[in-house]
Design a protein around this motif. Sequence first.
Motif, PDB file in Angstrom:
ATOM      1  N   ARG A 220       0.838  -1.205   0.000  1.00  0.00           N
ATOM      2  CA  ARG A 220       0.000   0.000   0.000  1.00  0.00           C
ATOM      3  C   ARG A 220       0.870   1.250   0.000  1.00  0.00           C
ATOM      4  NH1 ARG A 220      -4.798  -1.624   4.210  1.00  0.00           N
ATOM      5  NH2 ARG A 220      -5.963  -2.911   2.759  1.00  0.00           N
ATOM      6  N   GLU A 221       1.925   1.242   0.805  1.00  0.00           N
ATOM      7  CA  GLU A 221       2.833   2.390   0.837  1.00  0.00           C
ATOM      8  C   GLU A 221       3.503   2.585  -0.517  1.00  0.00           C
ATOM      9  OE1 GLU A 221       5.613   1.771   4.009  1.00  0.00           O
ATOM     10  OE2 GLU A 221       4.068   1.945   5.564  1.00  0.00           O
ATOM     11  N   MET A 222       3.876   1.485  -1.137  1.00  0.00           N
ATOM     12  CA  MET A 222       4.517   1.571  -2.447  1.00  0.00           C
ATOM     13  C   MET A 222       3.565   2.172  -3.475  1.00  0.00           C
ATOM     14  SD  MET A 222       6.509  -2.084  -2.447  1.00  0.00           S
ATOM     15  CE  MET A 222       7.267  -1.961  -4.037  1.00  0.00           C
ATOM     16  N   LEU A 223       2.293   1.831  -3.385  1.00  0.00           N
ATOM     17  CA  LEU A 223       1.315   2.360  -4.339  1.00  0.00           C
ATOM     18  C   LEU A 223       0.992   3.826  -4.067  1.00  0.00           C
ATOM     19  CD1 LEU A 223      -1.096  -0.692  -4.616  1.00  0.00           C
ATOM     20  CD2 LEU A 223       0.556   0.103  -6.312  1.00  0.00           C
ATOM     21  N   ARG A 224       1.055   4.235  -2.797  1.00  0.00           N
ATOM     22  CA  ARG A 224       0.789   5.638  -2.465  1.00  0.00           C
ATOM     23  C   ARG A 224       1.930   6.543  -2.923  1.00  0.00           C
ATOM     24  NH1 ARG A 224      -0.862   3.809   3.021  1.00  0.00           N
ATOM     25  NH2 ARG A 224      -3.052   3.353   2.816  1.00  0.00           N
ATOM     26  N   GLU A 225       3.162   6.084  -2.733  1.00  0.00           N
ATOM     27  CA  GLU A 225       4.346   6.877  -3.072  1.00  0.00           C
ATOM     28  C   GLU A 225       5.298   6.034  -3.924  1.00  0.00           C
ATOM     29  OE1 GLU A 225       5.899   8.099   0.671  1.00  0.00           O
ATOM     30  OE2 GLU A 225       4.119   9.280   1.180  1.00  0.00           O
ATOM     31  N   PRO A 226       4.910   5.764  -5.191  1.00  0.00           N
ATOM     32  CA  PRO A 226       5.710   4.856  -6.027  1.00  0.00           C
ATOM     33  C   PRO A 226       7.121   5.367  -6.321  1.00  0.00           C
ATOM     34  CG  PRO A 226       3.952   5.871  -7.305  1.00  0.00           C
ATOM     35  CD  PRO A 226       3.754   6.265  -5.886  1.00  0.00           C
ATOM     36  N   GLU A 227       7.288   6.688  -6.435  1.00  0.00           N
ATOM     37  CA  GLU A 227       8.607   7.229  -6.772  1.00  0.00           C
ATOM     38  C   GLU A 227       9.635   6.945  -5.680  1.00  0.00           C
ATOM     39  OE1 GLU A 227       6.251  10.197  -4.573  1.00  0.00           O
ATOM     40  OE2 GLU A 227       5.818   9.217  -6.454  1.00  0.00           O
ATOM     41  N   GLN A 228       9.204   6.801  -4.438  1.00  0.00           N
ATOM     42  CA  GLN A 228      10.130   6.519  -3.346  1.00  0.00           C
ATOM     43  C   GLN A 228      10.542   5.046  -3.306  1.00  0.00           C
ATOM     44  OE1 GLN A 228       8.501   7.889   0.331  1.00  0.00           O
ATOM     45  NE2 GLN A 228       8.647  10.063  -0.232  1.00  0.00           N
ATOM     46  N   HIS A 229       9.846   4.221  -4.041  1.00  0.00           N
ATOM     47  CA  HIS A 229      10.129   2.786  -4.042  1.00  0.00           C
ATOM     48  C   HIS A 229      10.628   2.289  -5.390  1.00  0.00           C
ATOM     49  CE1 HIS A 229       8.381   2.314  -0.042  1.00  0.00           C
ATOM     50  NE2 HIS A 229       7.444   3.161  -0.441  1.00  0.00           N
ATOM     51  N   GLY A 230      11.002   3.215  -6.256  1.00  0.00           N
ATOM     52  CA  GLY A 230      11.556   2.829  -7.549  1.00  0.00           C
ATOM     53  C   GLY A 230      10.512   2.364  -8.555  1.00  0.00           C
ATOM     54  N   LEU A 231       9.256   2.693  -8.311  1.00  0.00           N
ATOM     55  CA  LEU A 231       8.197   2.310  -9.242  1.00  0.00           C
ATOM     56  C   LEU A 231       7.845   3.493 -10.133  1.00  0.00           C
ATOM     57  CD1 LEU A 231       5.839   0.430  -6.753  1.00  0.00           C
ATOM     58  CD2 LEU A 231       7.500  -0.567  -8.324  1.00  0.00           C
ATOM     59  N   ALA A 232       7.275   3.222 -11.272  1.00  0.00           N
ATOM     60  CA  ALA A 232       6.880   4.271 -12.205  1.00  0.00           C
ATOM     61  C   ALA A 232       5.639   4.979 -11.677  1.00  0.00           C
ATOM     62  CB  ALA A 232       6.601   3.678 -13.573  1.00  0.00           C
ATOM     63  N   THR A 233       5.657   6.290 -11.774  1.00  0.00           N
ATOM     64  CA  THR A 233       4.495   7.078 -11.373  1.00  0.00           C
ATOM     65  C   THR A 233       3.564   7.227 -12.565  1.00  0.00           C
ATOM     66  OG1 THR A 233       5.524   9.173 -11.961  1.00  0.00           O
ATOM     67  CG2 THR A 233       5.874   8.377  -9.703  1.00  0.00           C
ATOM     68  N   GLU A 234       2.409   7.800 -12.318  1.00  0.00           N
ATOM     69  CA  GLU A 234       1.446   8.000 -13.405  1.00  0.00           C
ATOM     70  C   GLU A 234       2.039   8.916 -14.471  1.00  0.00           C
ATOM     71  OE1 GLU A 234      -3.131   9.603 -13.976  1.00  0.00           O
ATOM     72  OE2 GLU A 234      -2.415   9.063 -11.986  1.00  0.00           O
ATOM     73  N   ASP A 235       2.782   9.950 -14.035  1.00  0.00           N
ATOM     74  CA  ASP A 235       3.431  10.858 -14.989  1.00  0.00           C
ATOM     75  C   ASP A 235       4.476  10.115 -15.822  1.00  0.00           C
ATOM     76  OD1 ASP A 235       1.904  12.983 -14.128  1.00  0.00           O
ATOM     77  OD2 ASP A 235       3.431  13.724 -12.733  1.00  0.00           O
TER      78      ASP A 235
END
Length: 139
Positions: free
Chosen positions: A54-69
Motif C-alpha cells: 500500500r505504501e509503495m502504491l501511495r508513493e511509487p517514486e520513493q520505491h523505484g516504481l513508475a508514477t502516473e506521470d
Amino acid sequence: MSSGPRDSNSDATQDDSEGTGEAAHASEAAESPGMTIPLPEGSTSVSDAIVTNREMLREPEQHGLATEDDVANLSGAMESLSGKVERVTNQYDDGEARLTELEELVEHQQRQIDELQSMVGSLVDILGTEAEWTAFDDS
C-alpha cells in the motif's frame, strides 16, 4: 428379507469407495505444493507485505516504481517512436522498390549493350576491320 443385508453391504461398498477417493484427494493435496507468494523486502508477514505494498502504491517514486506521470511520458514517447518507425519503414520500402526498378533498368540496358556489341561485331566482320571495346568497372 434377504434384501436388507444386500442393501447394507452395497452401502458399505459405497462408503469404502468414497473413503478411498477422499484419501486419494487428501494425499494429492499434500503432495502438490501450495501457492507461495514471495514477500517484499523487509516484510516478515503477510500483513506487513500488504502495508508495504500500500505504501509503495501511495508513493511509487520513493520505491523505484513508475508514477502516473512516468507512464504517461513513456506512453507518449512510445507513440512518437512508433510513428517514426512507421515512417522509416515506409521510406525503406520505397527505397527498396526504387532499387529494384534501377536493378531491372541496368539489366535491361546491359542486354541492349550486349546486343549492340554483337551487331557491331557482325558489321566489323563483314567490313573486315577491327573494333575495340572499352568496359567500365562495376565498382
